[in-house]
Design a protein around this motif. Sequence first.
Motif, PDB file in Angstrom:
ATOM      1  N   ALA A   1       0.834  -1.209   0.000  1.00 23.27           N
ATOM      2  CA  ALA A   1       0.000   0.000   0.000  1.00 23.27           C
ATOM      3  C   ALA A   1       0.868   1.257   0.000  1.00 23.27           C
ATOM      4  CB  ALA A   1      -0.930  -0.007   1.211  1.00 23.27           C
ATOM      5  N   GLN A   2       1.972   1.231   0.746  1.00 25.15           N
ATOM      6  CA  GLN A   2       2.890   2.376   0.752  1.00 25.15           C
ATOM      7  C   GLN A   2       3.522   2.562  -0.623  1.00 25.15           C
ATOM      8  OE1 GLN A   2       5.786   2.302   3.957  1.00 25.15           O
ATOM      9  NE2 GLN A   2       4.319   1.264   5.277  1.00 25.15           N
ATOM     10  N   ILE A   3       3.917   1.450  -1.241  1.00 25.21           N
ATOM     11  CA  ILE A   3       4.503   1.526  -2.582  1.00 25.21           C
ATOM     12  C   ILE A   3       3.497   2.104  -3.559  1.00 25.21           C
ATOM     13  CG2 ILE A   3       5.290   0.142  -4.555  1.00 25.21           C
ATOM     14  CD1 ILE A   3       6.683  -1.702  -2.521  1.00 25.21           C
ATOM     15  N   GLU A   4       2.262   1.625  -3.490  1.00 23.24           N
ATOM     16  CA  GLU A   4       1.220   2.116  -4.399  1.00 23.24           C
ATOM     17  C   GLU A   4       1.017   3.620  -4.242  1.00 23.24           C
ATOM     18  OE1 GLU A   4      -3.259   0.871  -5.752  1.00 23.24           O
ATOM     19  OE2 GLU A   4      -2.766   0.685  -3.631  1.00 23.24           O
ATOM     20  N   LYS A   5       0.993   4.091  -3.021  1.00 25.14           N
ATOM     21  CA  LYS A   5       0.812   5.523  -2.760  1.00 25.14           C
ATOM     22  C   LYS A   5       1.947   6.338  -3.382  1.00 25.14           C
ATOM     23  CE  LYS A   5       0.329   8.802   1.019  1.00 25.14           C
ATOM     24  NZ  LYS A   5       0.339   9.002   2.465  1.00 25.14           N
ATOM     25  N   LYS A   6       3.163   5.862  -3.227  1.00 30.65           N
ATOM     26  CA  LYS A   6       4.318   6.577  -3.778  1.00 30.65           C
ATOM     27  C   LYS A   6       4.321   6.531  -5.306  1.00 30.65           C
ATOM     28  CE  LYS A   6       7.032   5.914   0.371  1.00 30.65           C
ATOM     29  NZ  LYS A   6       6.832   7.243   0.880  1.00 30.65           N
ATOM     30  N   LEU A   7       3.921   5.408  -5.876  1.00 31.83           N
ATOM     31  CA  LEU A   7       3.850   5.314  -7.333  1.00 31.83           C
ATOM     32  C   LEU A   7       2.796   6.258  -7.906  1.00 31.83           C
ATOM     33  CD1 LEU A   7       4.258   1.468  -7.868  1.00 31.83           C
ATOM     34  CD2 LEU A   7       5.939   3.266  -8.354  1.00 31.83           C
ATOM     35  N   TYR A   8       1.669   6.397  -7.226  1.00 39.55           N
ATOM     36  CA  TYR A   8       0.662   7.354  -7.686  1.00 39.55           C
ATOM     37  C   TYR A   8       1.181   8.786  -7.619  1.00 39.55           C
ATOM     38  CZ  TYR A   8      -3.258   4.185  -8.392  1.00 39.55           C
ATOM     39  OH  TYR A   8      -4.093   3.213  -8.879  1.00 39.55           O
ATOM     40  N   GLU A   9       1.938   9.086  -6.582  1.00 37.39           N
ATOM     41  CA  GLU A   9       2.528  10.430  -6.485  1.00 37.39           C
ATOM     42  C   GLU A   9       3.531  10.652  -7.614  1.00 37.39           C
ATOM     43  OE1 GLU A   9       4.836  13.423  -3.398  1.00 37.39           O
ATOM     44  OE2 GLU A   9       4.060  11.532  -2.633  1.00 37.39           O
ATOM     45  N   MET A  10       4.317   9.618  -7.921  1.00 38.95           N
ATOM     46  CA  MET A  10       5.272   9.719  -9.031  1.00 38.95           C
ATOM     47  C   MET A  10       4.525   9.926 -10.347  1.00 38.95           C
ATOM     48  SD  MET A  10       7.920   6.714  -7.884  1.00 38.95           S
ATOM     49  CE  MET A  10       9.080   6.905  -9.242  1.00 38.95           C
ATOM     50  N   LYS A  11       3.428   9.229 -10.519  1.00 41.06           N
ATOM     51  CA  LYS A  11       2.623   9.374 -11.737  1.00 41.06           C
ATOM     52  C   LYS A  11       2.084  10.805 -11.833  1.00 41.06           C
ATOM     53  CE  LYS A  11      -1.588   7.774 -13.937  1.00 41.06           C
ATOM     54  NZ  LYS A  11      -2.873   7.149 -13.736  1.00 41.06           N
ATOM     55  N   HIS A  12       1.607  11.321 -10.722  1.00 35.30           N
ATOM     56  CA  HIS A  12       1.075  12.680 -10.702  1.00 35.30           C
ATOM     57  C   HIS A  12       2.168  13.688 -11.091  1.00 35.30           C
ATOM     58  CE1 HIS A  12      -1.267  16.147  -9.498  1.00 35.30           C
ATOM     59  NE2 HIS A  12      -0.251  16.541  -8.761  1.00 35.30           N
TER      60      HIS A  12
END
Length: 79
Positions: free
Chosen positions: A25-36
């Motif tokens: 879940a932490q990885i997913e959150k960071k990946l979404y921020e990177m995508k943004h």
Amino acid sequence: MNNEEERAFLEAQLQWIKQRDAVLAQIEKKLYEMKHIAEQVAADETALLESQKHRLNERFLQLKDEVAELENQLRIFYN
């Protein structure tokens, strides 16, 4: 294996899964921020100041390092 041993084993497995799920879940959150960040730069590339681009790039690289560290934690959980 008796019922008590089986129960203890299954509870340990459940805890292991919960820990992995939290890391994912932490990885997913960071990946979404990177995508943004990537989308923001792509959409506003000409409008962004160099200082803004630099700040976004630094944040992107920081997130990349954090994701790598979390991936290492997953390997530790797996082994």
